[in-house]
Design an enzyme around this catalytic site. Structure first.
Site, PDB file in Angstrom:
ATOM      1  N   ASN A   7       0.858  -1.187   0.000  1.00 30.40           N
ATOM      2  CA  ASN A   7       0.000   0.000   0.000  1.00 30.40           C
ATOM      3  C   ASN A   7       0.900   1.244   0.000  1.00 30.40           C
ATOM      4  OD1 ASN A   7      -1.398   2.277   1.102  1.00 30.40           O
ATOM      5  ND2 ASN A   7      -3.049   0.913   1.684  1.00 30.40           N
ATOM      6  N   HIS A  10       0.868   6.030   1.771  1.00 33.78           N
ATOM      7  CA  HIS A  10       1.710   6.815   2.682  1.00 33.78           C
ATOM      8  C   HIS A  10       2.700   7.706   1.934  1.00 33.78           C
ATOM      9  CE1 HIS A  10      -0.117   4.180   5.620  1.00 33.78           C
ATOM     10  NE2 HIS A  10       0.171   3.204   4.787  1.00 33.78           N
ATOM     11  N   ARG A  18       2.821  18.978   1.144  1.00 33.83           N
ATOM     12  CA  ARG A  18       3.334  20.196   0.504  1.00 33.83           C
ATOM     13  C   ARG A  18       2.571  20.507  -0.787  1.00 33.83           C
ATOM     14  NH1 ARG A  18       9.375  21.282   1.619  1.00 33.83           N
ATOM     15  NH2 ARG A  18       9.248  21.170   3.875  1.00 33.83           N
ATOM     16  N   HIS A  43      -5.595   3.719  -2.049  1.00 25.73           N
ATOM     17  CA  HIS A  43      -6.946   3.968  -1.527  1.00 25.73           C
ATOM     18  C   HIS A  43      -7.372   5.357  -1.982  1.00 25.73           C
ATOM     19  CE1 HIS A  43      -9.647   4.017   2.365  1.00 25.73           C
ATOM     20  NE2 HIS A  43     -10.300   4.394   1.281  1.00 25.73           N
ATOM     21  N   ARG A  45      -9.610   7.944  -1.342  1.00 26.93           N
ATOM     22  CA  ARG A  45     -10.590   8.353  -0.328  1.00 26.93           C
ATOM     23  C   ARG A  45     -11.497   9.444  -0.868  1.00 26.93           C
ATOM     24  NH1 ARG A  45      -9.169   6.663   5.210  1.00 26.93           N
ATOM     25  NH2 ARG A  45     -10.891   8.016   5.780  1.00 26.93           N
ATOM     26  N   ARG A  49      -7.470  12.829   0.555  1.00 23.81           N
ATOM     27  CA  ARG A  49      -6.434  13.365   1.437  1.00 23.81           C
ATOM     28  C   ARG A  49      -5.033  12.889   1.059  1.00 23.81           C
ATOM     29  NH1 ARG A  49      -7.546  10.094   6.961  1.00 23.81           N
ATOM     30  NH2 ARG A  49      -9.587  11.029   6.717  1.00 23.81           N
ATOM     31  N   HIS A  50      -4.940  11.732   0.405  1.00 26.67           N
ATOM     32  CA  HIS A  50      -3.595  11.316  -0.040  1.00 26.67           C
ATOM     33  C   HIS A  50      -3.595  10.979  -1.534  1.00 26.67           C
ATOM     34  CE1 HIS A  50      -5.342   7.493   1.177  1.00 26.67           C
ATOM     35  NE2 HIS A  50      -5.081   7.662   2.463  1.00 26.67           N
ATOM     36  N   GLU A  70      -8.542   0.413  -3.210  1.00 30.05           N
ATOM     37  CA  GLU A  70      -9.417   0.427  -2.024  1.00 30.05           C
ATOM     38  C   GLU A  70     -10.348   1.609  -2.151  1.00 30.05           C
ATOM     39  OE1 GLU A  70      -7.051   0.787   1.442  1.00 30.05           O
ATOM     40  OE2 GLU A  70      -6.182  -1.185   1.213  1.00 30.05           O
ATOM     41  N   THR A 101      -8.334   3.658   8.045  1.00 31.71           N
ATOM     42  CA  THR A 101      -9.531   2.813   8.125  1.00 31.71           C
ATOM     43  C   THR A 101      -9.604   2.167   9.508  1.00 31.71           C
ATOM     44  OG1 THR A 101      -9.031   2.329   5.832  1.00 31.71           O
ATOM     45  CG2 THR A 101     -10.819   1.075   6.833  1.00 31.71           C
ATOM     46  N   GLU A 151     -10.860  -9.371   2.510  1.00 36.60           N
ATOM     47  CA  GLU A 151      -9.589  -8.989   3.134  1.00 36.60           C
ATOM     48  C   GLU A 151      -9.894  -8.907   4.613  1.00 36.60           C
ATOM     49  OE1 GLU A 151      -7.435  -5.483   1.765  1.00 36.60           O
ATOM     50  OE2 GLU A 151      -6.506  -5.305   3.732  1.00 36.60           O
ATOM     51  N   HIS A 191      -3.839  -4.526   7.449  1.00 31.70           N
ATOM     52  CA  HIS A 191      -3.990  -3.382   8.345  1.00 31.70           C
ATOM     53  C   HIS A 191      -3.169  -3.604   9.610  1.00 31.70           C
ATOM     54  CE1 HIS A 191      -5.470   0.308   9.992  1.00 31.70           C
ATOM     55  NE2 HIS A 191      -5.935   0.573   8.804  1.00 31.70           N
ATOM     56  N   GLY A 213       1.307  -1.468   4.279  1.00 34.62           N
ATOM     57  CA  GLY A 213       1.814  -0.167   3.856  1.00 34.62           C
ATOM     58  C   GLY A 213       2.676   0.514   4.890  1.00 34.62           C
ATOM     59  N   HIS A 214       2.051   0.887   6.000  1.00 34.17           N
ATOM     60  CA  HIS A 214       2.713   1.760   6.971  1.00 34.17           C
ATOM     61  C   HIS A 214       4.073   1.230   7.451  1.00 34.17           C
ATOM     62  CE1 HIS A 214       2.589   5.039   9.875  1.00 34.17           C
ATOM     63  NE2 HIS A 214       3.137   4.189  10.730  1.00 34.17           N
TER      64      HIS A 214
END
Ligand code: PXP
Length: 237
Positions: A7, A10, A18, A43, A45, A49-50, A70, A101, A151, A191, A213-214
Site C-alpha cells: 500500500n 503513505h 506540501r 486507496h 478516499r 487526502r492522499h 481500495e 480505516t 480482506e 492493516h 503499507g505503513h
C-alpha cells in the site's frame, strides 16, 4: 506461498503535505514492483487526502503486476473505479475524521446494496474484495453477495497489547479464514501488519495476499536515509 501487496498511500500522504510533486507515487510503485511485490494498493478516499485521481489513472497505465483499488461505496469513487478498471477493488468503510480505516465493512447489514455493487464491477470484469472484521457473520455475508475475496481486517490483532488479547484476535482471524475458504472465497489480510506480527498469520497457510503499507514505508525511511544523506552531502560539499 503468500504474496505481498504494498500500500503506497503513505507516499502520497507525504507529497500532499506540501501539495507538490515529491515523493512520487509513480516512482514508489515502480520500485515496489521491481522489488518483487505481487501488486500495489492505493486507496482513493472521498476527501482525496492522499491518493489523487491522477495517481490512480497514472499507476494503472504502467503497472505490470496487479492494482488493488481500495474504496468506499461512494458514487464518485465508483465512477473512477469503473473507468480505471483495476484488477480488483477492495470495498472499505470510510469516515471523514478517521486517521486511517478503523474497522471492517458491515457487509451483513448492507447485503442488498453491496450485492448490486459487486454485480456492477463483475460486469466490467473487476474482481471484488470485502474488507471485513474477522467475524463469521460478515464472512458469510460476503460469500452470499458474490464477493471474490475477503480482506480480513487485522488491525485489532496488530494493536492488541497483551499476549492473551493477541491470541484471541489471532484465533478469530484463523476461524474467519477457515470459514471463508470453505465458502470458496479467496482470502487476503491487512492493516497494521509489520515485521513482527505477519509471520504468525503467514503460517496459517490460507491467506493469499498480505496488504501492507505503513510498516514498509516506515522501514524504508531508515534503510534509505543513509544513502539519501550521503547523496546530498556530495552535492553540497
Ligand atoms: N488494507 C486496508 C483495507 C487498508 O485500509 C489499509 C490502510 O490503508 C491497509 C490494508 C494497509 O494498512 P497498513 O498501512 O497499516 O499496513
Amino acid at each position: 506461498m503468500a504474496k505481498l501487496n504494498v500500500n503506497i498511500d503513505h507516499v502520497a500522504t507525504l507529497r500532499q503535505q506540501r501539495l507538490g510533486r515529491e515523493p512520487s507515487t509513480f516512482k514508489a510503485a515502480k520500485i515496489v514492483e521491481a522489488s518483487g511485490a505481487a501488486g500495489i494498493t492505493i486507496h482513493l478516499r472521498e476527501d482525496r487526502r492522499h491518493i489523487q485521481d491522477f495517481d490512480v489513472y497514472g499507476i494503472r497505465k504502467f503497472i505490470k503486476t496487479k492494482l488493488n483499488l481500495e474504496m468506499a461505496v461512494s458514487r464518485d469513487v465508483v465512477a473512477v473505479a469503473l473507468k480505471v478498471k483495476p484488477h480488483w477493488v477492495t470495498l472499505v468503510p470510510e469516515k471523514r475524521q478517521e486517521l486511517t480505516t478503523e474497522g471492517g465493512l458491515d457487509v451483513y447489514g448492507q447485503k442488498k446494496k453491496l450485492k448490486a455493487i459487486v454485480k456492477i464491477f463483475h460486469e466490467k470484469k473487476i474482481l471484488v474484495s470485502m474488507f471485513v472484521d474477522p467475524d463469521q457473520k460478515q464472512v458469510k455475508a460476503s460469500a452470499e453477495i458474490g464477493a471474490d475475496f475477503i480482506e480480513i481486517h487485522t488491525g485489532t490483532y496488530a494493536d492488541a497489547l497483551t499476549q492473551t488479547a493477541v491470541d484471541k484476535e489471532f484465533l478469530k482471524i484463523k476461524e474467519a479464514a477457515v470459514t471463508a475458504k470453505l465458502l470458496g472465497l479467496r482470502i487476503n489480510a491487512g492493516h497494521g501488519l509489520n515485521y513482527e506480527n505477519v509471520g504468525r498469520l503467514r503460517k496459517l497457510g490460507i491467506i493469499e495476499e498480505f496488504s501492507i503499507g505503513h510498516s514498509i514505508i516506515s522501514e524504508a525511511i531508515f534503510t534509505g536515509l543513509n544513502t539519501a544523506v550521503r547523496k546530498m552531502i556530495r552535492l553540497v560539499k
